[in-house]
Design a protein around this motif. Structure first.
Motif, PDB file in Angstrom:
ATOM      1  N   PHE A 371       0.862  -1.192   0.000  1.00 51.64           N
ATOM      2  CA  PHE A 371       0.000   0.000   0.000  1.00 51.64           C
ATOM      3  C   PHE A 371       0.886   1.225   0.000  1.00 51.64           C
ATOM      4  CE2 PHE A 371       0.752  -1.648   4.198  1.00 51.64           C
ATOM      5  CZ  PHE A 371       1.155  -0.553   4.945  1.00 51.64           C
ATOM      6  N   HIS A 372       0.316   2.325  -0.470  1.00 54.67           N
ATOM      7  CA  HIS A 372       1.076   3.573  -0.544  1.00 54.67           C
ATOM      8  C   HIS A 372       0.101   4.735  -0.464  1.00 54.67           C
ATOM      9  CE1 HIS A 372       4.257   6.332  -1.468  1.00 54.67           C
ATOM     10  NE2 HIS A 372       3.685   6.761  -2.575  1.00 54.67           N
ATOM     11  N   GLY A 373       0.501   5.797   0.215  1.00 51.32           N
ATOM     12  CA  GLY A 373      -0.409   6.934   0.388  1.00 51.32           C
ATOM     13  C   GLY A 373      -1.399   6.629   1.500  1.00 51.32           C
ATOM     14  N   LEU A 374      -2.541   6.123   1.132  1.00 53.42           N
ATOM     15  CA  LEU A 374      -3.534   5.682   2.111  1.00 53.42           C
ATOM     16  C   LEU A 374      -2.945   4.535   2.926  1.00 53.42           C
ATOM     17  CD1 LEU A 374      -6.439   5.599   3.267  1.00 53.42           C
ATOM     18  CD2 LEU A 374      -7.025   4.048   1.394  1.00 53.42           C
ATOM     19  N   LYS A 375      -2.935   4.662   4.247  1.00 57.44           N
ATOM     20  CA  LYS A 375      -2.305   3.667   5.106  1.00 57.44           C
ATOM     21  C   LYS A 375      -3.220   2.480   5.352  1.00 57.44           C
ATOM     22  CE  LYS A 375       1.470   6.029   5.738  1.00 57.44           C
ATOM     23  NZ  LYS A 375       2.747   5.588   5.158  1.00 57.44           N
ATOM     24  N   GLY A 376      -3.707   1.912   4.294  1.00 55.17           N
ATOM     25  CA  GLY A 376      -4.581   0.758   4.410  1.00 55.17           C
ATOM     26  C   GLY A 376      -5.281   0.505   3.092  1.00 55.17           C
ATOM     27  N   ARG A 377      -6.278  -0.362   3.149  1.00 57.95           N
ATOM     28  CA  ARG A 377      -7.079  -0.677   1.972  1.00 57.95           C
ATOM     29  C   ARG A 377      -8.536  -0.811   2.400  1.00 57.95           C
ATOM     30  NH1 ARG A 377      -4.960  -2.848  -2.818  1.00 57.95           N
ATOM     31  NH2 ARG A 377      -2.698  -2.706  -2.976  1.00 57.95           N
ATOM     32  N   ILE A 378      -9.409  -0.271   1.570  1.00 57.17           N
ATOM     33  CA  ILE A 378     -10.833  -0.275   1.894  1.00 57.17           C
ATOM     34  C   ILE A 378     -11.591  -0.872   0.715  1.00 57.17           C
ATOM     35  CG2 ILE A 378     -12.815   1.148   2.525  1.00 57.17           C
ATOM     36  CD1 ILE A 378     -10.666   3.303   3.399  1.00 57.17           C
ATOM     37  N   GLY A 379     -11.992  -2.114   0.847  1.00 62.37           N
ATOM     38  CA  GLY A 379     -12.782  -2.767  -0.196  1.00 62.37           C
ATOM     39  C   GLY A 379     -11.960  -3.389  -1.312  1.00 62.37           C
ATOM     40  N   ILE A 380     -10.826  -2.804  -1.637  1.00 58.57           N
ATOM     41  CA  ILE A 380      -9.889  -3.351  -2.631  1.00 58.57           C
ATOM     42  C   ILE A 380      -8.709  -3.914  -1.855  1.00 58.57           C
ATOM     43  CG2 ILE A 380      -8.494  -2.920  -4.679  1.00 58.57           C
ATOM     44  CD1 ILE A 380     -11.421  -2.462  -5.222  1.00 58.57           C
ATOM     45  N   TRP A 381      -8.755  -5.213  -1.605  1.00 59.11           N
ATOM     46  CA  TRP A 381      -7.806  -5.824  -0.677  1.00 59.11           C
ATOM     47  C   TRP A 381      -6.497  -6.204  -1.374  1.00 59.11           C
ATOM     48  CZ3 TRP A 381     -10.110  -4.182   3.283  1.00 59.11           C
ATOM     49  CH2 TRP A 381     -11.496  -4.276   3.433  1.00 59.11           C
ATOM     50  N   PRO A 382      -5.401  -6.330  -0.621  1.00 51.17           N
ATOM     51  CA  PRO A 382      -4.124  -6.734  -1.224  1.00 51.17           C
ATOM     52  C   PRO A 382      -4.239  -8.111  -1.862  1.00 51.17           C
ATOM     53  CG  PRO A 382      -4.009  -6.866   1.172  1.00 51.17           C
ATOM     54  CD  PRO A 382      -5.292  -6.159   0.847  1.00 51.17           C
ATOM     55  N   GLU A 383      -3.540  -8.278  -2.971  1.00 50.74           N
ATOM     56  CA  GLU A 383      -3.790  -9.451  -3.822  1.00 50.74           C
ATOM     57  C   GLU A 383      -2.548 -10.283  -4.084  1.00 50.74           C
ATOM     58  OE1 GLU A 383      -5.247 -10.420  -8.422  1.00 50.74           O
ATOM     59  OE2 GLU A 383      -5.477  -8.405  -7.593  1.00 50.74           O
ATOM     60  N   ILE A 384      -2.763 -11.578  -4.114  1.00 53.55           N
ATOM     61  CA  ILE A 384      -1.797 -12.554  -4.615  1.00 53.55           C
ATOM     62  C   ILE A 384      -2.512 -13.289  -5.746  1.00 53.55           C
ATOM     63  CG2 ILE A 384      -0.470 -14.634  -4.093  1.00 53.55           C
ATOM     64  CD1 ILE A 384      -0.551 -13.527  -1.097  1.00 53.55           C
ATOM     65  N   THR A 385      -1.991 -13.173  -6.948  1.00 57.00           N
ATOM     66  CA  THR A 385      -2.638 -13.737  -8.127  1.00 57.00           C
ATOM     67  C   THR A 385      -2.026 -15.090  -8.474  1.00 57.00           C
ATOM     68  OG1 THR A 385      -2.876 -11.482  -8.974  1.00 57.00           O
ATOM     69  CG2 THR A 385      -3.302 -13.293 -10.514  1.00 57.00           C
ATOM     70  N   VAL A 386      -2.871 -16.056  -8.788  1.00 57.11           N
ATOM     71  CA  VAL A 386      -2.409 -17.366  -9.250  1.00 57.11           C
ATOM     72  C   VAL A 386      -3.064 -17.648 -10.597  1.00 57.11           C
ATOM     73  CG1 VAL A 386      -2.238 -19.832  -8.781  1.00 57.11           C
ATOM     74  CG2 VAL A 386      -2.109 -18.196  -6.889  1.00 57.11           C
ATOM     75  N   LEU A 387      -2.254 -17.753 -11.631  1.00 57.65           N
ATOM     76  CA  LEU A 387      -2.740 -18.002 -12.990  1.00 57.65           C
ATOM     77  C   LEU A 387      -2.321 -19.408 -13.417  1.00 57.65           C
ATOM     78  CD1 LEU A 387      -1.693 -14.616 -14.617  1.00 57.65           C
ATOM     79  CD2 LEU A 387      -3.930 -15.207 -13.688  1.00 57.65           C
ATOM     80  N   THR A 388      -3.272 -20.150 -13.961  1.00 63.22           N
ATOM     81  CA  THR A 388      -2.987 -21.479 -14.500  1.00 63.22           C
ATOM     82  C   THR A 388      -3.138 -21.428 -16.010  1.00 63.22           C
ATOM     83  OG1 THR A 388      -3.807 -22.551 -12.486  1.00 63.22           O
ATOM     84  CG2 THR A 388      -3.619 -23.923 -14.460  1.00 63.22           C
ATOM     85  N   LEU A 389      -2.085 -21.828 -16.728  1.00 62.33           N
ATOM     86  CA  LEU A 389      -2.105 -21.828 -18.186  1.00 62.33           C
ATOM     87  C   LEU A 389      -2.556 -23.196 -18.686  1.00 62.33           C
ATOM     88  CD1 LEU A 389       1.312 -20.048 -18.921  1.00 62.33           C
ATOM     89  CD2 LEU A 389      -0.899 -19.030 -18.332  1.00 62.33           C
ATOM     90  N   LYS A 390      -3.500 -23.195 -19.613  1.00 68.31           N
ATOM     91  CA  LYS A 390      -4.017 -24.447 -20.180  1.00 68.31           C
ATOM     92  C   LYS A 390      -4.060 -24.342 -21.702  1.00 68.31           C
ATOM     93  CE  LYS A 390      -5.784 -27.398 -18.087  1.00 68.31           C
ATOM     94  NZ  LYS A 390      -5.244 -28.681 -17.568  1.00 68.31           N
ATOM     95  N   ARG A 391      -3.863 -25.497 -22.348  1.00 70.17           N
ATOM     96  CA  ARG A 391      -4.050 -25.543 -23.794  1.00 70.17           C
ATOM     97  C   ARG A 391      -5.547 -25.460 -24.097  1.00 70.17           C
ATOM     98  NH1 ARG A 391      -0.081 -27.332 -27.235  1.00 70.17           N
ATOM     99  NH2 ARG A 391      -1.538 -28.535 -28.500  1.00 70.17           N
ATOM    100  N   ALA A 392      -5.902 -24.701 -25.109  1.00 70.59           N
ATOM    101  CA  ALA A 392      -7.313 -24.459 -25.417  1.00 70.59           C
ATOM    102  C   ALA A 392      -8.047 -25.754 -25.695  1.00 70.59           C
ATOM    103  CB  ALA A 392      -7.452 -23.515 -26.609  1.00 70.59           C
ATOM    104  N   GLY A 393      -7.395 -26.747 -26.267  1.00 67.93           N
ATOM    105  CA  GLY A 393      -8.038 -28.015 -26.547  1.00 67.93           C
ATOM    106  C   GLY A 393      -8.514 -28.715 -25.301  1.00 67.93           C
ATOM    107  N   ALA A 394      -7.836 -28.423 -24.162  1.00 65.91           N
ATOM    108  CA  ALA A 394      -8.232 -29.049 -22.904  1.00 65.91           C
ATOM    109  C   ALA A 394      -9.597 -28.567 -22.462  1.00 65.91           C
ATOM    110  CB  ALA A 394      -7.189 -28.750 -21.824  1.00 65.91           C
ATOM    111  N   ALA A 395      -9.980 -27.337 -22.872  1.00 68.84           N
ATOM    112  CA  ALA A 395     -11.270 -26.789 -22.472  1.00 68.84           C
ATOM    113  C   ALA A 395     -12.419 -27.573 -23.098  1.00 68.84           C
ATOM    114  CB  ALA A 395     -11.374 -25.325 -22.864  1.00 68.84           C
ATOM    115  N   LEU A 396     -12.177 -28.139 -24.270  1.00 70.16           N
ATOM    116  CA  LEU A 396     -13.251 -28.835 -24.990  1.00 70.16           C
ATOM    117  C   LEU A 396     -13.593 -30.176 -24.361  1.00 70.16           C
ATOM    118  CD1 LEU A 396     -12.030 -28.102 -28.630  1.00 70.16           C
ATOM    119  CD2 LEU A 396     -13.725 -26.848 -27.293  1.00 70.16           C
ATOM    120  N   THR A 397     -12.663 -30.697 -23.555  1.00 71.39           N
ATOM    121  CA  THR A 397     -12.899 -32.011 -22.955  1.00 71.39           C
ATOM    122  C   THR A 397     -13.495 -31.926 -21.567  1.00 71.39           C
ATOM    123  OG1 THR A 397     -10.665 -32.058 -22.020  1.00 71.39           O
ATOM    124  CG2 THR A 397     -10.939 -32.949 -24.252  1.00 71.39           C
ATOM    125  N   ARG A 398     -13.680 -30.708 -21.104  1.00 75.99           N
ATOM    126  CA  ARG A 398     -14.211 -30.544 -19.739  1.00 75.99           C
ATOM    127  C   ARG A 398     -15.709 -30.783 -19.701  1.00 75.99           C
ATOM    128  NH1 ARG A 398     -12.044 -25.271 -16.918  1.00 75.99           N
ATOM    129  NH2 ARG A 398     -12.877 -26.373 -15.158  1.00 75.99           N
TER     130      ARG A 398
END
Length: 398
Positions: A371-398
């Motif tokens: 955080f910076h400026g505002l000493k906290g967060r209100i409604g928009i919380w700190p984030e850790i992003t996890v992205l999973t990459l998949k081949r598009a063909g795998a989507a068709l078998t789901r």
């Protein structure tokens, strides 16, 4: 900056004048009436005085941040409860403007109180109220070996704002617990000075990822927002910051690309220096960074400012499959409930939080770890992003 702050102060005053109607409906006590305005006068006077001191070169940023946070504590509850009073006024308009209802004024006051409690949580606990956000992205040309490959992204650490070691460690433990293949950091390690990272180096060194840790610089990392005794001092600060990236185990990409290898197949990981529209410096050079990257490569780009995606990346001569950015922090203030999201930052950045897609190209904007400026967060919380990459063909078998 001055124009925006003037607008904020004007909105603050207008909102206070409007909310005051509920106050005088509920009480005729002159002491409370006078106290209501004394707080406003002292607060606005303090902010204006601090701005003059800041322009004179005095180190009062922390005081300004405290005053701005106090203003939010007072103003935001009134702002969000004002629609209650506005609805009443619309009804009064068709009724010949009878006296205000005590019950509606009480409802506005209760709503303001509830929002005040949410803000208190945000400025006390919200700065380390980390959220894990997960997305699965499908690509038809993802190399087969990378089907299911995971990336954890963090951004905007702003270590100069940290004061709670346990809170920071909580977030870093969550990063490690994702057990992702690759860890990427998309800029703003400090507020201004490389020395802000000194006590946090051991913690960040303990972050692990089997396919490596990579990073880029953000706009704050260059030291552009404070006065330096000389250009040499500023350059030495940036040199030291680059050394810290290496000491913590992050490979800093400066308008360059590396290959991530898995089972004989590769993806190109590209990192550009900060590039932002408007008044931000444009140190980033995507053409230089991709000069040695084959056209057919699957490409992941780290670029701190999301405006770079719209202005440069989308129309770049090479197809960049996925861009990871940060910078906006989601303004550290807003609403995200049941799929709905809003923050004032949306009026400055078209892509400001979460996942975006255009022409088969993805952009993910991380809401920031710190955080910076505002000493906290209100409604928009700190984030850790996890992205999973998949081949598009795998989507068709789901």
């Amino acid at each position: 900056m001055a124009k925006r702050l003037s607008l904020i102060l004007l909105l603050f005053l207008v909102g206070d004048i409007y909310f005051y109607q509920a106050v005088i409906t509920l009480t005729q006590n002159p002491v409370l009436h006078q106290g209501y305005w004394v707080v406003d006068i002292l607060l606005i006077g303090g902010i204006i005085s601090t701005l003059f001191m800041l322009r004179a070169g005095k180190q009062v940023r922390h005081l300004l941040s405290l005053l701005m946070t106090t203003m939010l504590l007072i103003f935001i509850p009134k702002l969000f409860s004002s629609p209650v009073l506005l609805t009443e006024d619309i009804l009064r308009l068709f009724q010949g403007f009878p006296p205000r209802s005590v019950y509606i004024s009480e409802a506005a006051l209760v709503l303001a109180g509830l929002i005040f409690l949410v803000i208190i949580f945000g400025v006390t606990r919200g700065r380390h109220f980390y959220r894990i956000r997960k997305e699965t992205l499908y690509f038809p040309d993802l190399p087969e070996a990378f089907d299911g490959f995971t990336i954890t992204q963090i951004s905007d650490v702003h270590s100069g704002s940290f004061s709670d070691a346990k809170g920071v460690q909580k977030g870093l433990d969550l990063v490690n617990s994702q057990n992702s293949d690759l860890l990427l950091f998309t800029g703003d390690l400090v507020n201004n000075l490389a020395s802000e990272m000194d006590q946090w180096i051991p913690m960040f060194t303990n972050l692990k990822a089997p396919y490596g840790k990579y990073s880029v610089l953000g706009n704050h990392d260059y030291g552009d927002y404070i006065k330096w005794e000389s250009n040499a001092a500023k350059e030495a600060n940036l040199t030291r910051l680059k050394e810290i990236h290496a000491e913590t185990g992050f490979k800093l990409l400066l308008n360059e690309a590396v290959e991530i290898n898995k089972q004989g197949e590769r993806v190109a990981l590209i990192g550009v220096e900060n590039w932002g529209k408007g008044g931000f410096h444009k140190y980033g050079d995507l053409k230089k960074a991709t000069a040695r990257v084959p056209d057919h490569s699957f490409k992941i780009l780290m670029s701190h400012d999301p405006s770079h995606w719209d202005e440069v990346t989308v129309d770049h001569e090479q197809h960049v499959h996925l861009t990871l950015a940060g910078h906006t922090h989601g303004m550290q203030f807003g609403i995200e409930l049941f799929g709905f999201k809003w923050s004032p930052i949306k009026y400055f950045y078209k892509q400001w939080a979460g996942l975006y897609k255009q022409g088969g190209k993805y952009l993910y904007v991380n809401r920031g770890f710190g955080f910076h400026g505002l000493k906290g967060r209100i409604g928009i919380w700190p984030e850790i992003t996890v992205l999973t990459l998949k081949r598009a063909g795998a989507a068709l078998t789901r």
